[in-house]
Structures are given as C-alpha cells and as structure tokens.
Design a protein around this motif. Structure first.
Motif, PDB file in Angstrom:
ATOM      1  N   ARG A  59     -70.480-105.086 -45.159  1.00 59.07           N
ATOM      2  CA  ARG A  59     -69.863-103.775 -45.306  1.00 59.07           C
ATOM      3  C   ARG A  59     -70.433-102.800 -44.278  1.00 59.07           C
ATOM      4  N   THR A  96     -70.177 -98.448 -43.153  1.00 57.98           N
ATOM      5  CA  THR A  96     -69.683 -97.100 -43.369  1.00 57.98           C
ATOM      6  C   THR A  96     -68.635 -96.746 -42.319  1.00 57.98           C
ATOM      7  N   LEU A 111     -61.453 -96.192 -43.655  1.00 58.04           N
ATOM      8  CA  LEU A 111     -60.541 -97.287 -43.912  1.00 58.04           C
ATOM      9  C   LEU A 111     -59.142 -96.861 -43.465  1.00 58.04           C
ATOM     10  N   PRO A 138     -58.997 -92.859 -46.712  1.00 52.01           N
ATOM     11  CA  PRO A 138     -60.233 -93.247 -47.396  1.00 52.01           C
ATOM     12  C   PRO A 138     -61.409 -93.339 -46.421  1.00 52.01           C
ATOM     13  N   TYR A 139     -62.590 -92.989 -46.933  1.00 48.44           N
ATOM     14  CA  TYR A 139     -63.821 -93.113 -46.151  1.00 48.44           C
ATOM     15  C   TYR A 139     -64.824 -93.908 -46.980  1.00 48.44           C
ATOM     16  N   TYR A 140     -65.321 -95.002 -46.409  1.00 51.53           N
ATOM     17  CA  TYR A 140     -66.225 -95.893 -47.121  1.00 51.53           C
ATOM     18  C   TYR A 140     -67.670 -95.604 -46.736  1.00 51.53           C
ATOM     19  N   ASN A 163     -71.381 -97.193 -47.081  1.00 55.72           N
ATOM     20  CA  ASN A 163     -72.259 -98.312 -47.417  1.00 55.72           C
ATOM     21  C   ASN A 163     -73.668 -97.753 -47.598  1.00 55.72           C
ATOM     22  N   ASP A 180     -72.435 -98.641 -53.243  1.00 56.82           N
ATOM     23  CA  ASP A 180     -71.613 -98.036 -52.209  1.00 56.82           C
ATOM     24  C   ASP A 180     -70.640 -97.058 -52.858  1.00 56.82           C
ATOM     25  N   THR A 236     -66.544 -94.962 -52.109  1.00 55.76           N
ATOM     26  CA  THR A 236     -65.353 -94.725 -51.301  1.00 55.76           C
ATOM     27  C   THR A 236     -64.772 -93.367 -51.682  1.00 55.76           C
ATOM     28  N   THR A 256     -61.671 -90.732 -51.156  1.00 60.18           N
ATOM     29  CA  THR A 256     -60.270 -90.785 -50.745  1.00 60.18           C
ATOM     30  C   THR A 256     -59.633 -89.418 -50.891  1.00 60.18           C
ATOM     31  N   TYR A 270     -63.012-103.947 -47.002  1.00 55.76           N
ATOM     32  CA  TYR A 270     -64.445-103.848 -46.741  1.00 55.76           C
ATOM     33  C   TYR A 270     -65.250-104.769 -47.623  1.00 55.76           C
TER      34      TYR A 270
END
Length: 784
Positions: free
Chosen positions: A241, A243, A246, A264-266, A268, A274, A276, A278, A783
C-alpha cells in the motif's frame, strides 16, 4: 581487474545487434499478431486484443534479484568477449563486434565496448538489446560501473512482460540494486505504435525496496494530447500500500444525489492501520465527505466508516426547518482470541431515514428499516458452544409503529452441547435473554419486557449405514418467563412441551450412461415424523422475537413452524419425501437433482401467532426443488409449492444462470411467484456484439403492479489497453417511485479505473464480477 578475468563466455542474457536501419523498440521486438502467438498465450488473450507479447525467455531472475535483473557482484571477475579485441596493459580493453560482457549474473551486450580498468567503467555502444526473465531493454549506449553496479542506458526503450507495460526514456539508470531512475520517460500498456493513453514524466524514480515510485511533471496523454497534469505524483509498483490519490468516481442520479464527483485519498499510516478520505461534490447538496479507517491487530480487523455533510441544501429545501446537517457511522470488528474464542461487534447509525437513499456511496450499510448494533463473544470446541452478546437496533423508518419495533436483547446467552453415551447421543440447546424496548406509548401485551429462559434437552439413537440412516429422539422444550409491565396471570410462568421425532432414509443407486458419459443415479426416500404436545392457547405469551416460517422443501424436516422462542407449534405429522440425483462419474459434478415431498397432518394445528399458523388441513402443499446442470457453465434451478386441493401453485421460484467459459457472455432468467402477493420476472444479459463492444441489460417486471420495477441498460467498449462503460439504471425507491441514475466507468489497463458502474452491474447480473476480474487477464486493481 586482471586480463585473466576476460574470458569468452556465452551470456546468460540473449543479445541481437541491428543493422544500419532504425532499431526496433523493445515492445516491437516481442509483439506478435494473435495468429503468430504460441497457443498457450492465445488462450489467455482477451478476444478484444489483436495481438500480444511473446513470453519472456532467456535467463531466469533468481529470488532476491533487483530491478532489471540481478545486481552485479564487484568481487566477481568481469567476463567479456568480442570478434576482435585490443588491450593496453593495466589500462584499457577495447572489444568490437558481437560484444558480450558479464559479471556474476549481470550481463550486457552490444556492437563494441571499452573497459577502463583504472576507473572500473565499461562503455558499450549499440544498438544493443538485453533480455531478462521479465523484461526487455534496448538502447544506443550503456555505461556500467563494475564496482558500484550503476548501469545507465541512453535513448532506451523497455518492456515489462508481467505488466505488459512498455515505455521509452531519454536515459534509464539503475542507481542501486532495487532502484531505477528514468528521465524524460513515457509508459503505457497499449500495443506498439498505439498510444491511446500514456503517462509522461520528466523524472520517474522506481524504488522496489519501498514498493513505490515517484514522478515529477506528470502528464496523462490521450492520443499524444495532454489532458491532465500533476506536478508530482507517487504510486505503488507492487501490491504494497502507498499513500496517495485513488481514481476518481463520478455519476449522476435524479434520486436526490444528482451529479457527483469524488476524489478518494488513501493514507497508509502504518503497516497495521490505514484510512481513506473521500471528499465528494454532489450537485444541489454541496460538499459531502466519507472516511474509512481500518485497523489490523494480532487478533483480527476493525473497520470504521463515517459520512458527513454539514449543510445539505436539497434536504433543507425538502424539509424546511431542518439544519441540513446529516451523518452516518458504521463500525465492525472481528477478533480471534484463540482457544476456541472469538469476539465481534457491529454498530450502525444514521441521522435520518433518507440518508441511505440520498447520500450513501461507500458505507457498507444496505437499505434497511432497522440498523443493528451488536457485540459479543463466542466459544466453540468439539462438543459444546457458548455465546453471549448484546443486540439492539435503530429503527430508521419513522412510519413503523411503536408496537412493531424490535426488542433489544440485553443480553442474550446461548449454550449448547453434544455428548455420546454408548449408542446414545445427548444434546442440549439453551438460551437466556432479557428483552427490552421503550414501552411508554404501548398498552396491553405490547408493553411487556422481561426475561426468557429456554432449554431443550434431547436424547437420540442415531444409526447410519451405507444404505441409509435412522434417528429416533425424544426431547423436552422448556421455557420460563419473568416479565415486567405484564398484567396477565402473574409475571412469572413457564411452558413445557414434550417432543418426539424420528428421521430415517434409504439410499439406492445405479450406474448407467447417457451420451457416452457414465453417471450414477441415486434414489433417496426419506420419512420424518414429529410429535409435539404443545398447549393450543399461547396468546398470552408476548411476542419478543417470533415469526411464522415460510414453508419450503427444507421446512418439511422441521417440527416447529415458528422461529424464535415465544411459540412452540403443536405437531403430529409425517413427512414423505423423495430425492434423486444424477452424478457425472467423470468429473464428479452433480448434473441433476430432483426432490419432492409433502407433510401429512394427523391433528389440526391450533397454535397461532397473530392469527397465523393455525390450520385444519390434512396435507401440506407439495414442495419441490430441481437443479439441472447440463453444462459446467449453465445452472437451472427451480423450487415451488403446489396445492393438490386447489390445483394451484402457491409459490414458485425459477432461475437460469449461464456464462461462457471466458465469461464474455452472461445471461440470467428468473421468475418469482407468490399467489395473491407477488409475481416478478427478470432477465439480464451481457452480450458482445463485436470483439470490443458489448451490450449490458437487465429488466425486472412486476405483474401484480403491472409495471417495471427495475432496469439497467448500458454499453461497454474494450480494447487491449482501456475500457469504458456507460450504464443507465432505474430502480424503485421505498415510496415506490421509479428513479434513475447514470453511471460511468473508465479503466486504463495497469492503472485501475474511475467511476462506479461495475459494482452496480455485479449486483444485478450474476458472474459480472468474475468477468471484470478477467477483463485484462485478471490483474488486480486498488490499494489492497
């Protein structure tokens, strides 16, 4: 390094030197039309691909090798060969013509090479072609440091066979064993000379050790025309994964949410947790945010999901006086504690009853009238089980009357056990529950809260052989109540019901063949007798958790026609049933199964729940099931109830499911019928009209309402490096309005996709999720 280290050796990488004409790129060297590919490659190639790459050959990358093959070993001698050579003592070696050089497992080839023995550097002139287990490189010139292992290629092209990704670079450098630097680079998964899309960047740094890459001045180009620009981007290069952003999702709907766009923003945050984020803009409503957090412990996983909008403009217009603040929460946790113990928890809550239909995009909460909150622990070993939990609900719909809202169990404790005493089997099922709900506005029996203890000890004599089985048993169904706010016959009372059951069956089989296929046919008659001496009038017992079971083939072999513990049905009945199976002896597949059965009642059934469950007929409807599997890709299932007294079908459910071996063709047919209540027909299909274009559709029609209650229609286009879906969906809301929405999905092979149409289609058409997985050879996206 001494001249003795210069030896003639066939390289572990193959090499080709081109003539005066322009050298082909790495992708062009291995690309072949479909007809020229090996059969093993053609079988895995999607129909919409006109060609593919030859499998990677030559040397095998050993475990632990870095990017672009094995790392050099400075302690190893440098081996080199060429058609002609010139050597200056302790200074320089010059080779020309079919040059091959190797140090350890590192190899490079070209037309001429110059080795500076003092500086430890090698310069190889091209055109050169270097092949490894999973990649192919070409270039005009390469510089190699035998001490540090740094390797630079100018005007390079490359092909990574596993990802089917090709590209070019002004310079490509392996600066360390697991790090590659690309300058003025471009990459794509499209076929050679077909740049439908490509990612172009001034600098790309790939770090295999950390599992991600970074790029500067990144452009997404469509047909060599820039359409997006990012000054900086980071991205994963393996399944670890990372950061970052997405892919965005977008769509439109007239059911409140309108057109929307989410990015969306991930995050890690750590190896074991983790998140996410959105953020979404919804036309007519404003900025809506969802967040998901995941936590992994040594015992299990927990997931927290939140949704929030501070000022929903459309909701304020629809409900004047409301402030427009809306939110939702969903939490789940699962833990394996060891020693047979497990723990779990679920909690869901929404701000209002319209939240799920108006706003919910990602929270795993289905449309529901009641949202469950439950937490507990369970234990199980070979002969006993134990569970304790607390359970409650949020009633979402405001239209549900107080008397119809469910009770909370605060708590419920379950214990069961099985032991053997010689030929006898003893069992115990027990349950203790405290039931509670707000009763301030309730009257009569509906006001009751309180405790219920139920225990069912059983003694059975199970006997089993290859040709059949028999299992007589006796049990005692005991229930004790201690109630509050109950005014009938005292707060404490009990109920005891003696029960006798005898289940038995025979097994016959024969072998034959059909269409030269050997099969085994079985004939399995079964008798099940049940007797329960329950008191006819149980109407003074509150209904905490009880309902009347739906009658079906499985219900033929259950003595109690009620679920829950507040009604125990009286019974004096015999079930006669027959099952026949056809098993393919070559594959072991069950090709067909037919089952039919009926219950014969020797006494009237008098125990009822809210007027339902009592009956004086002597025979039940005939209950049947059928399964046909003539092909591995075709299932036909049907079940139903037919009343011989009225000569009418009471209930029926039929379904046909078909998919081709490659899942390109999908088809479903279904019909559901319940006399005087429901009759619906549905048909769904994915049908390729060409190798690249497919039509998608589903239609659900309600004959009782004489209207369409759901439909889905769309088109899908695929080629070998991207796809697009456009889908229009109609669906029935809780207030029986037919609403619509438009869904899109664009997917770039190797980079995932945007939009959300695939999830909706997968819910509507069986097998579509597997079709999506196979779209580009089963490559995973996302991810995880």
């Amino acid at each position: 390094m001494s001249v003795a280290g210069v030896l003639l050796l066939v390289s572990s990488w193959s090499c080709a030197v081109t003539g005066a004409e322009a050298a082909p790129t790495a992708a062009e060297i291995d690309w072949r039309p479909r007809s020229e590919l090996p059969e093993s490659v053609r079988q895995t190639l999607p129909a919409f691909c006109e060609g593919g790459y030859l499998p990677s050959e030559a040397s095998i990358t050993a475990p632990g090798d870095g990017m672009l093959g094995a790392a050099p070993d400075s302690e190893q001698p440098l081996h080199a060969s060429g058609l002609s050579a010139r050597y200056e003592l302790d200074s320089e070696l010059y080779l020309k013509g079919d040059v091959k050089m190797r140090q350890g497992r590192f190899s490079v080839t070209g037309s001429e090479a110059r080795y500076d023995q003092v500086g430890g550097t090698v310069t190889v002139a091209g055109p050169l072609v270097s092949r490894g287990e999973s990649f192919l490189l070409t270039g005009e010139q390469a510089d190699y440091n035998v001490n540090s292992g740094r390797f630079d290629i100018n005007t390079a092209t490359f092909l990574f066979h596993g990802a089917e990704m090709r590209g070019s670079a002004g310079t490509l450098s392996r600066i360390a064993e697991d790090q590659v630097l690309i300058r003025d680079g471009a990459l794509t998964t499209c076929a050679p000379n077909q740049n439908d899309w490509s990612i172009v960047a001034s600098d790309i740094h790939l770090d295999q050790g950390e599992g991600f890459g970074t790029a500067k001045h990144v452009r997404l180009e469509i047909k060599d025309v820039p359409v997006f620009y990012w000054p900086y981007a980071s991205f994963p290069i393996d399944d670890r994964r990372k950061t970052g952003f997405l892919y965005p999702s977008f769509g439109t709907s007239n059911a409140g949410s309108g057109a929307y766009l989410s990015v969306p923003y991930y995050l890690n945050l750590a190896p074991h947790y983790d998140a996410t984020l959105t953020p979404q803009y919804i036309h007519g409503r404003g900025l809506f945010n969802e967040v998901e957090g995941r936590y992994l412990s040594p015992w299990g996983e927990s997931v927290l999901q939140l949704g929030y909008i501070s000022n929903d403009l459309e909701y304020q217009d629809e409900f004047p006086g409301e402030d427009g603040e809306r939110w939702a929460l969903d939490f789940t946790t699962r833990a394996g504690l060891g020693g047979g113990w497990n723990a779990y928890g679920d909690y869901s809550v929404v701000s209002d009853e319209d939240y799920l239909s108006d706003l919910n995009q990602n929270l795993e909460i289905n449309q529901a009238t009641h949202l469950r909150r439950r937490g507990g622990a369970r234990y199980q070993d070979d002969w006993q089980y134990f569970e304790v939990y607390a359970n409650g609900y949020q009633t979402v719909s405001e239209r549900i009357a107080e008397r119809n809202k469910p009770y909370a169990q605060l708590p419920e404790v379950i214990y069961g056990m099985t032991t053997d005493f010689g030929p006898l089997e003893t069992n115990l099922e027990s349950q203790y529950t405290y039931f509670y709900r707000d009763n301030a506005e309730l009257t009569g029996l509906d006001r009751a809260n309180g405790q219920r203890l139920r225990a069912i000890p059983e003694v059975a004599l199970p006997l089993r052989a290859l040709w059949g089985f028999t299992r007589p048993s006796v049990s005692l169904d005991y229930t004790r109540y201690e109630l509050e706010d109950y005014d009938l016959n005292g707060a404490g009372f009990d109920r005891t019901v003696p029960v006798f059951e005898w289940d038995s069956g025979l097994y016959f089989d024969r072998q034959s063949s059909l269409f030269d296929i050997p099969y085994n046919q079985t004939l399995e008659p079964r008798l099940y007798y049940a007797w329960a001496d329950a008191e006819a009038n149980q109407d003074e017992i509150p209904d905490f958790d009880t309902a009347l079971r739906s009658f079906s083939f499985d219900q033929l072999f259950q003595r109690n026609r009620f679920t829950g513990g507040d009604r125990v049905g009286d019974a004096n009945q015999l079930t006669v049933a027959l099952t026949s199976r056809f098993n393919d002896l070559v594959t072991g597949t069950e090709r067909a199964r037919f089952s039919i059965g009926q219950v014969h009642y020797y006494d009237d059934r008098e125990v009822a729940l809210m007027g339902r469950g009592a009956d004086d007929r002597s025979d039940s409807p005939l209950a049947g099931e059928m399964l046909l599997r003539p092909l591995e890709t075709l299932d036909i299932r049907s079940s139903g109830l037919w009343d011989p007294d009225t000569q009418q079908t009471e209930e029926g459910r039929s379904q046909l499911i078909f998919h081709s071996k490659d899942y390109r063709y999908l088809a479903t047919l279904g019909h559901t019928y319940s006399r005087n209540e429901l009759e619906q027909s549905d048909i769904g299909a994915v049908f390729p009209v060409t190798d690249r274009v497919s039509l998608i559709g589903r239609w659900v029609y309600d004959s009782q309402l004489d209207r369409t209650v759901g439909s889905l229609a769309g088109i899908e286009y695929n080629n070998c490096c991207w796809s697009v879906q456009v889908v229009h969906q109609n669906y029935l809301t809780d207030d029986e309005k037919l609403e619509s929405r438009m869904l899109f999905q664009i997917q770039l092979k190797g980079l995932g996709g945007s939009g959300g149409s695939s999830d909706r289609i997968s819910e509507a058409i069986y097998g579509f999720d597997e079709r999506e997985r196979r779209r580009f050879g089963g490559a995973a996206t996302g991810y995880d």
